[in-house]
Every structure is written in C-alpha cells, then in structure tokens.
Scaffold this active site. Structure first.
Site, PDB file in Angstrom:
ATOM      1  N   SER A 145     -16.040   3.681  -1.383  1.00 19.32           N
ATOM      2  CA  SER A 145     -15.567   2.720  -0.392  1.00 19.32           C
ATOM      3  C   SER A 145     -14.104   2.374  -0.589  1.00 19.32           C
ATOM      4  CB  SER A 145     -16.405   1.446  -0.476  1.00 19.32           C
ATOM      5  OG  SER A 145     -16.266   0.896  -1.768  1.00 19.32           O
ATOM      6  N   GLU A 177       0.837  -1.217   0.000  1.00 23.94           N
ATOM      7  CA  GLU A 177       0.000   0.000   0.000  1.00 23.94           C
ATOM      8  C   GLU A 177       0.865   1.257   0.000  1.00 23.94           C
ATOM      9  OE1 GLU A 177      -3.097   0.034  -1.149  1.00 23.94           O
ATOM     10  OE2 GLU A 177      -3.711  -1.258   0.509  1.00 23.94           O
ATOM     11  N   LEU A 227     -12.809   0.841  -3.257  1.00 25.70           N
ATOM     12  CA  LEU A 227     -12.600  -0.394  -4.016  1.00 25.70           C
ATOM     13  C   LEU A 227     -12.407  -0.089  -5.503  1.00 25.70           C
ATOM     14  CD1 LEU A 227     -15.222  -2.725  -2.240  1.00 25.70           C
ATOM     15  CD2 LEU A 227     -12.790  -2.476  -1.744  1.00 25.70           C
ATOM     16  N   SER A 228     -12.001   1.126  -5.782  1.00 21.99           N
ATOM     17  CA  SER A 228     -11.617   1.548  -7.146  1.00 21.99           C
ATOM     18  C   SER A 228     -12.761   1.641  -8.138  1.00 21.99           C
ATOM     19  CB  SER A 228     -10.556   0.609  -7.731  1.00 21.99           C
ATOM     20  OG  SER A 228      -9.320   0.928  -7.228  1.00 21.99           O
ATOM     21  N   ASP A 262      -4.413   0.596  -9.477  1.00 20.84           N
ATOM     22  CA  ASP A 262      -5.849   0.347  -9.625  1.00 20.84           C
ATOM     23  C   ASP A 262      -6.224   0.087 -11.086  1.00 20.84           C
ATOM     24  OD1 ASP A 262      -5.735   0.957  -6.981  1.00 20.84           O
ATOM     25  OD2 ASP A 262      -6.784   2.867  -7.127  1.00 20.84           O
ATOM     26  N   TYR A 310      -3.476  12.264   0.415  1.00 22.43           N
ATOM     27  CA  TYR A 310      -2.797  11.415  -0.567  1.00 22.43           C
ATOM     28  C   TYR A 310      -1.703  12.214  -1.267  1.00 22.43           C
ATOM     29  CZ  TYR A 310      -2.252   7.977  -4.310  1.00 22.43           C
ATOM     30  OH  TYR A 310      -1.741   7.045  -5.181  1.00 22.43           O
ATOM     31  N   SER A 353     -13.651   4.314  -9.653  1.00 26.66           N
ATOM     32  CA  SER A 353     -13.284   5.172 -10.786  1.00 26.66           C
ATOM     33  C   SER A 353     -12.389   4.420 -11.777  1.00 26.66           C
ATOM     34  CB  SER A 353     -12.656   6.488 -10.321  1.00 26.66           C
ATOM     35  OG  SER A 353     -11.445   6.257  -9.662  1.00 26.66           O
ATOM     36  N   GLU A 389      -7.334   9.697 -15.350  1.00 25.57           N
ATOM     37  CA  GLU A 389      -7.532   9.967 -13.915  1.00 25.57           C
ATOM     38  C   GLU A 389      -6.645  11.131 -13.460  1.00 25.57           C
ATOM     39  OE1 GLU A 389      -9.170   7.388 -11.481  1.00 25.57           O
ATOM     40  OE2 GLU A 389      -8.996   8.991 -10.018  1.00 25.57           O
TER      41      GLU A 389
HETATM   42  C1  GLA Z   1      -5.271   4.676  -4.197  1.00 20.46           C
HETATM   43  C2  GLA Z   1      -4.514   5.001  -5.491  1.00 20.46           C
HETATM   44  C3  GLA Z   1      -3.496   3.899  -5.836  1.00 20.46           C
HETATM   45  C4  GLA Z   1      -2.615   3.583  -4.637  1.00 20.46           C
HETATM   46  C5  GLA Z   1      -3.450   3.367  -3.373  1.00 20.46           C
HETATM   47  C6  GLA Z   1      -2.596   3.203  -2.155  1.00 20.46           C
HETATM   48  O1  GLA Z   1      -6.068   3.549  -4.395  1.00 20.46           O
HETATM   49  O2  GLA Z   1      -5.412   5.144  -6.569  1.00 20.46           O
HETATM   50  O3  GLA Z   1      -2.733   4.294  -6.950  1.00 20.46           O
HETATM   51  O4  GLA Z   1      -1.643   4.577  -4.452  1.00 20.46           O
HETATM   52  O5  GLA Z   1      -4.351   4.444  -3.156  1.00 20.46           O
HETATM   53  O6  GLA Z   1      -1.827   2.058  -2.235  1.00 20.46           O
END
Ligand code: GLA
Length: 395
Positions: free
Chosen positions: A132, A35, A134-135, A181, A231, A137, A169
């Site tokens: 949440s 992560e 879980l990606s 992601d 972030y 986008s 993105e």
């Molecule tokens: C988000 C970002 C990823 C990654 C994670 C952390 O999901 O989109 O690129 O940096 O955070 O691991």
C-alpha cells in the site's frame, strides 16, 4: 500485547518451541509532504504510524538463523550468520530468500559493517496493508536492526539503523530509494511529524496537531505495479537534469539546492520533460519548508493548500500519480470539510492522505468511497491515521 504482537509471539512459540526473548515493533509511515525529493537532497515531512511490523525473537548459540512470517505463510527461511558473512550484498544473492531478503539483508549489512551478529530466530507479523506504499519494507528492516541490537548488545544509533536499513534495501533488495522511509521508521515519534533534511540528515520533531481536523489515509487498493521501474526512471531523469544544469553553468550538488530564484534558470537550461521533473523537485522542497512552518504555527488551512499543490505537481510535472490516485484525491477535495489531499509515497497506486475536519470525516469517507468506486470500479479503504513510536524515537 496487541493482536499482532501476540500473533508474532504465538507463531514464534509454535515454530521454534520456546518463548521469545523479546517482542518489538517498528512503524510504517505516511509522508505529509516532500515527495520524490529525498534522492534530490530535499526536505521531507513524514510521520511514523501506529501501524507497522512486530517481531518476536531470540538468540541461538549455533549461528543458525531462522525466520518466519505470519503474513507469508508458516515456512521458515533458513541460513547461518557464517553464510550471510560470505554472501556478496547484491540482489542476486538475496532473491532466493523471498520476503526474508529484507531482514537478512539487514543482518548481512550489520556484519559487513563490523557488528557481531550470531544465530537467531524471529517471527514477524505486520499490521500494514501489504503493497500500500506505507513502507512495510522499511518497517521490517528497521525492526530487524532493533531486534539485533537487543539480542546481540550492539551499539547502534537510530541514524545508523536507518542507514544500514537503506543499504540493505538498495544493495540486497535492489530498490534504489532515498533515506526518508528508513529514517522515519527508525526515529519517528508518536504525536509528531519530522522535518528531515535528506542531505545533511538534520531533523526536527514537529508536534502533529491538526486542531479540529484529522488525517485520513485513503488506500486506493490499486497495487503499485509501475512503482519500481518508473521510480528508477524518475531518479535517472533528475540526475540528468542536474548534469545539464551544472553543464549550463550552475554548481549544485542536488536539484533541491536550487532556490525559487533559480527556477528561471532551469526553464532555460533543460528540455521539456526534464524541465518539469526538476521544477517538481525544486518547488516541492520549497513547499515542504512552508508546510513545516504552517504546522508549527497551527495554520492547517495553509498546510492543506500546500498538500493540494504538491499533488498537482506530482501529477502534472512529475507524472507519478495515475488514474486511481487522482480519482481519490480529487473526490476528497470536492467534499465539504476537506482542507487538502495528496498522494503519499512513491505513487502509481498505493495510498493518498487528506486533512479533514473531524466533524466531516464520516460523510467524507462515505462520499469518497462511493465516487471512487463509480470512477474506478475499485473499493478503497479509508481510515484515520494514528501516529506511532519508532524503536529509536526516544534515543
Ligand atoms: C518511496 C521511497 C522513498 C521516497 C518516496 C517518494 O517511498 O522509498 O525513498 O523516494 O518513494 O517520496
């Protein structure tokens, strides 16, 4: 067709008064470990999920583009391929499209890269819980690549789809994320995790077999409010740490190029906060390689311990967890039958994951739900993660 595919298809028919030419799916993801290292040139180990986004779509011959979403209400977002070709790929030009900045950003990026994209209509419906972590986008971006590949017969590999989605993105939606992601949403495979080197993009599919255990997704149902700003702050801190380390005599392209032996050097070269950030990146990368080995050899106990260590590092050194994620993770870890638990994704809310013995899963879910509620006042949602096939997974 499942419920969500049907809803996308029905919305398409209602809005555009014809049948779609195609109905496609792209998954969301969980990251098992690795992560906040994908922007530090490190290794990540995500899985594509059976939850994701569905699209029903068809071509138009007049260059008009119309998009609708079940989740965002019925109103269509409209533009043309000509307008997209003339728009600078910056957030300012795409913000007015609202949720559709992701698919339109992808279409614009494809055009910018010389792909011939005309008019089309698309209706989308997601099965991922919104916000949440879980990606959703990345799932929508990759899905758009898959749809446009099919509608316009363009030659696009999964890796290209991931990179186009990432560019959309970053440039059009303005989120400066790493490649994890988009890559896993494009190229993940059912029943597999992927070990991905985010520097070289070399990758390996690892059978996702947890033996007598299963993976739980534990949604804190706490929106990831700080995720964007913090972030970017963490990314900047990592860049600064790398600059200082190199100024002190190392010559590294990425923080994750530093090995275990290099950790002592970091300690000496960096001020307190940056030292902890860099330590997380370096140790997390090493943990990910060990976790891949553990998964390959079926050593799920070690995998669980590495997940625990990952969360602790994200909490103490990287400081991206927060009260809710810590509460749910430590509640899980205290239960009989739990082999490991950690946050997944960007942090500051969103989801955590836990490896749990199958025969203990039900009682773990009950106990964690109760303790989390008592500690935070929030109701979490916990369910078994199922892996899913990504559109470019079998190429
Ligand atoms: C988000 C970002 C990823 C990654 C994670 C952390 O999901 O989109 O690129 O940096 O955070 O691991």
């Amino acid at each position: 067709m499942n419920e969500y595919a049907l809803r996308a298809s029905d919305l398409f028919k209602t809005c555009f008064r014809k049948s779609p030419e195609t109905v496609l799916f792209a998954p969301g993801r969980v990251n098992l470990i690795g992560e906040h290292v994908d922007y530090n040139g490190g290794r990540v180990m995500p899985c594509s999920l059976s939850l994701g986004t569905y699209a029903a779509a068809a071509r138009r011959n007049d260059g008009v583009i119309r998009l609708v979403s079940v989740d965002m209400g019925g109103a269509a977002v409209e533009t043309t391929s000509e307008e997209l070709a003339s728009l600078p790929c910056v957030p300012l030009s795409f913000a007015r499209f609202g949720w559709a900045e992701y698919p339109l950003g992808v279409a614009a990026k494809l055009i910018e890269n010389g792909f011939c994209i005309g008019g089309f209509e698309m209706a989308v419906c997601g099965s991922l819980p919104r916000g949440s972590g879980l990606s959703s986008s990345a799932s929508l971006e990759v899905l758009t690549c898959a749809v446009l590949k099919e509608l316009f017969f363009i030659r696009l590999t999964g890796e290209q789809a991931a990179l186009i989605s990432l560019a959309a993105e970053r440039d059009c939606a303005g989120v400066n994320c790493g490649v994890m992601d988009q890559f896993i949403c494009a190229k993940g495979r059912k029943d597999h995790a992927m070990l991905l080197d985010t520097h070289t993009l070399s990758n390996e599919y690892l059978p996702f077999d947890l033996k007598d255990a299963e993976l739980l997704i534990m949604n804190t149902n706490k929106p990831r409010r700080l995720a964007g700003s913090k972030y970017n702050e963490r990314r900047a801190e990592c860049e600064e740490a790398l600059r200082l380390i190199n100024a002190a005599g190392l010559d590294k392209k990425h923080l994750c190029d530093i090995t275990e032996e290099g950790l002592a050097f970091i300690e000496g070269a960096l001020p307190e906060t940056l030292r902890r950030r860099a330590r997380h990146a370096v140790t997390e990368n090493i943990r990910t390689l060990k976790a891949a080995e553990a998964l390959k050899t079926g050593d799920i106990v070690t995998l669980g311990k590495l997940m625990n260590a990952s969360h602790d590092s994200l909490k103490n050194d990287y400081e991206v967890t927060g009260k809710e994620l810590d509460s749910i993770v430590y509640a899980a870890r205290d239960q009989e039958g739990v082999l490991g638990a950690r946050m997944t994704g960007a942090g500051f809310g969103g989801c955590a994951i836990a490896i749990v013995k199958k025969d203990a899963a039900r009682s773990v879910i009950e106990s964690v739900t109760a303790r989390y509620k008592a500690e935070t006042g929030l109701t979490c949602s916990i369910y078994t993660a199922k892996t899913g096939e990504a559109p470019f997974g079998k190429e």
